[in-house]
Scaffold this motif. Sequence first.
Motif, mmCIF file in Angstrom:
data_model
loop_
_atom_site.group_PDB
_atom_site.id
_atom_site.type_symbol
_atom_site.label_atom_id
_atom_site.label_comp_id
_atom_site.label_asym_id
_atom_site.label_seq_id
_atom_site.Cartn_x
_atom_site.Cartn_y
_atom_site.Cartn_z
ATOM 1 N N ALA A 16 -63.468 117.802 50.760
ATOM 2 C CA ALA A 16 -62.728 117.106 51.812
ATOM 3 C C ALA A 16 -62.637 117.940 53.082
ATOM 4 C CB ALA A 16 -61.324 116.747 51.320
ATOM 5 N N ASP A 17 -62.624 119.260 52.920
ATOM 6 C CA ASP A 17 -62.492 120.143 54.080
ATOM 7 C C ASP A 17 -63.848 120.640 54.583
ATOM 8 O OD1 ASP A 17 -63.054 121.758 51.920
ATOM 9 O OD2 ASP A 17 -61.636 123.329 52.481
ATOM 10 N N ILE A 18 -64.866 119.773 54.485
ATOM 11 C CA ILE A 18 -66.209 120.158 54.918
ATOM 12 C C ILE A 18 -66.186 120.574 56.391
ATOM 13 C CG2 ILE A 18 -66.897 117.819 55.548
ATOM 14 C CD1 ILE A 18 -69.699 118.530 54.387
ATOM 15 N N ASP A 19 -66.943 121.593 56.697
ATOM 16 C CA ASP A 19 -67.013 122.133 58.053
ATOM 17 C C ASP A 19 -67.443 121.042 59.025
ATOM 18 O OD1 ASP A 19 -68.399 123.375 60.408
ATOM 19 O OD2 ASP A 19 -67.731 125.201 59.411
ATOM 20 N N SER A 20 -66.824 121.001 60.185
ATOM 21 C CA SER A 20 -67.126 119.972 61.175
ATOM 22 C C SER A 20 -68.546 120.085 61.713
ATOM 23 C CB SER A 20 -66.130 120.046 62.331
ATOM 24 O OG SER A 20 -66.235 121.306 62.980
ATOM 25 N N GLY A 21 -69.246 121.175 61.433
ATOM 26 C CA GLY A 21 -70.638 121.309 61.843
ATOM 27 C C GLY A 21 -71.555 120.370 61.085
ATOM 28 N N TRP A 22 -71.061 119.789 60.001
ATOM 29 C CA TRP A 22 -71.840 118.825 59.225
ATOM 30 C C TRP A 22 -71.465 117.423 59.698
ATOM 31 C CZ3 TRP A 22 -75.754 120.540 56.542
ATOM 32 C CH2 TRP A 22 -75.716 121.836 56.038
ATOM 33 N N SER A 23 -72.261 116.860 60.571
ATOM 34 C CA SER A 23 -71.952 115.543 61.114
ATOM 35 C C SER A 23 -72.620 114.420 60.328
ATOM 36 C CB SER A 23 -72.370 115.467 62.582
ATOM 37 O OG SER A 23 -73.755 115.740 62.697
ATOM 38 N N ASP A 24 -73.579 114.752 59.476
ATOM 39 C CA ASP A 24 -74.310 113.742 58.720
ATOM 40 C C ASP A 24 -74.180 114.038 57.231
ATOM 41 O OD1 ASP A 24 -76.113 112.056 57.489
ATOM 42 O OD2 ASP A 24 -77.759 112.496 58.871
ATOM 43 N N PRO A 25 -73.292 113.319 56.523
ATOM 44 C CA PRO A 25 -73.092 113.580 55.091
ATOM 45 C C PRO A 25 -74.367 113.425 54.261
ATOM 46 C CG PRO A 25 -71.425 112.061 55.918
ATOM 47 C CD PRO A 25 -72.422 112.266 57.011
ATOM 48 N N GLU A 26 -75.232 112.485 54.624
ATOM 49 C CA GLU A 26 -76.475 112.294 53.870
ATOM 50 C C GLU A 26 -77.407 113.481 54.047
ATOM 51 O OE1 GLU A 26 -78.327 108.464 54.166
ATOM 52 O OE2 GLU A 26 -76.382 107.465 54.137
ATOM 53 N N ALA A 27 -77.477 114.045 55.252
ATOM 54 C CA ALA A 27 -78.295 115.235 55.487
ATOM 55 C C ALA A 27 -77.748 116.411 54.678
ATOM 56 C CB ALA A 27 -78.324 115.578 56.975
ATOM 57 N N PHE A 28 -76.418 116.524 54.611
ATOM 58 C CA PHE A 28 -75.783 117.575 53.812
ATOM 59 C C PHE A 28 -76.193 117.420 52.347
ATOM 60 C CE2 PHE A 28 -72.216 118.816 51.077
ATOM 61 C CZ PHE A 28 -72.081 120.150 51.428
ATOM 62 N N GLN A 29 -76.106 116.213 51.824
ATOM 63 C CA GLN A 29 -76.453 115.983 50.426
ATOM 64 C C GLN A 29 -77.927 116.258 50.157
ATOM 65 O OE1 GLN A 29 -74.908 112.251 48.936
ATOM 66 N NE2 GLN A 29 -73.015 112.530 50.070
ATOM 67 N N ARG A 30 -78.799 115.847 51.064
ATOM 68 C CA ARG A 30 -80.232 116.124 50.904
ATOM 69 C C ARG A 30 -80.495 117.623 50.897
ATOM 70 N NH1 ARG A 30 -80.675 111.838 54.391
ATOM 71 N NH2 ARG A 30 -81.045 113.187 56.162
ATOM 72 N N ARG A 31 -79.808 118.356 51.756
ATOM 73 C CA ARG A 31 -80.004 119.811 51.823
ATOM 74 C C ARG A 31 -79.544 120.476 50.523
ATOM 75 N NH1 ARG A 31 -82.663 123.931 52.124
ATOM 76 N NH2 ARG A 31 -81.761 125.775 53.069
ATOM 77 N N ILE A 32 -78.436 120.013 49.960
ATOM 78 C CA ILE A 32 -77.966 120.548 48.682
ATOM 79 C C ILE A 32 -79.011 120.292 47.601
ATOM 80 C CG2 ILE A 32 -76.242 120.295 46.842
ATOM 81 C CD1 ILE A 32 -75.127 121.814 49.231
ATOM 82 N N GLU A 33 -79.567 119.099 47.577
ATOM 83 C CA GLU A 33 -80.598 118.775 46.586
ATOM 84 C C GLU A 33 -81.830 119.654 46.779
ATOM 85 O OE1 GLU A 33 -82.931 114.976 44.624
ATOM 86 O OE2 GLU A 33 -81.652 114.633 46.358
ATOM 87 N N GLU A 34 -82.262 119.858 48.016
ATOM 88 C CA GLU A 34 -83.413 120.729 48.293
ATOM 89 C C GLU A 34 -83.167 122.142 47.772
ATOM 90 O OE1 GLU A 34 -83.942 120.629 52.514
ATOM 91 O OE2 GLU A 34 -84.610 118.549 52.515
ATOM 92 N N VAL A 35 -81.994 122.668 48.067
ATOM 93 C CA VAL A 35 -81.654 124.029 47.621
ATOM 94 C C VAL A 35 -81.650 124.095 46.098
ATOM 95 C CG1 VAL A 35 -79.796 125.745 47.527
ATOM 96 C CG2 VAL A 35 -80.363 124.632 49.698
ATOM 97 N N THR A 36 -81.085 123.078 45.467
ATOM 98 C CA THR A 36 -81.028 123.051 44.005
ATOM 99 C C THR A 36 -82.417 123.162 43.409
ATOM 100 O OG1 THR A 36 -78.994 121.763 44.022
ATOM 101 C CG2 THR A 36 -80.314 121.691 41.997
ATOM 102 N N TRP A 37 -83.357 122.366 43.901
ATOM 103 C CA TRP A 37 -84.709 122.387 43.330
ATOM 104 C C TRP A 37 -85.523 123.575 43.810
ATOM 105 C CZ3 TRP A 37 -83.391 120.359 39.371
ATOM 106 C CH2 TRP A 37 -82.835 119.115 39.241
ATOM 107 N N ASP A 38 -85.099 124.252 44.868
ATOM 108 C CA ASP A 38 -85.729 125.521 45.239
ATOM 109 C C ASP A 38 -85.337 126.615 44.249
ATOM 110 O OD1 ASP A 38 -86.984 124.436 47.449
ATOM 111 O OD2 ASP A 38 -85.544 125.254 48.906
#
Length: 88
Positions: A16-38
């Motif tokens: 809930a307290d996600i940093d305001s630098g993340w303006s696109d929740p879907e981009a955030f989720q995609r990046r988490i998925e990318e990191v996971t599979w890396d």
Amino acid sequence: MHVTAEEFRFVVHVPADIDSGWSDPEAFQRRIEEVTWDVLDKEETLRSLSETASAGETVTIGTVSMRPPGTVVSHTLSAPEVRSTENP
């Protein structure tokens, strides 16, 4: 990862307290998925899930902490361990 009878669903819990630098929740989720599979071997992780989880179950494979624009600060990712069926 959420397990259904037909598929695995990648689930990201966004704080809930996600940093305001993340303006696109879907981009955030995609990046988490990318990191996971890396970090994790996708095929091995999904195979482990298929052997250890039941349909309807959600299995946590870890956490990823990052700062905008996607710099990983830390992670606790690990594939589920397959339980041995052999007798000791």
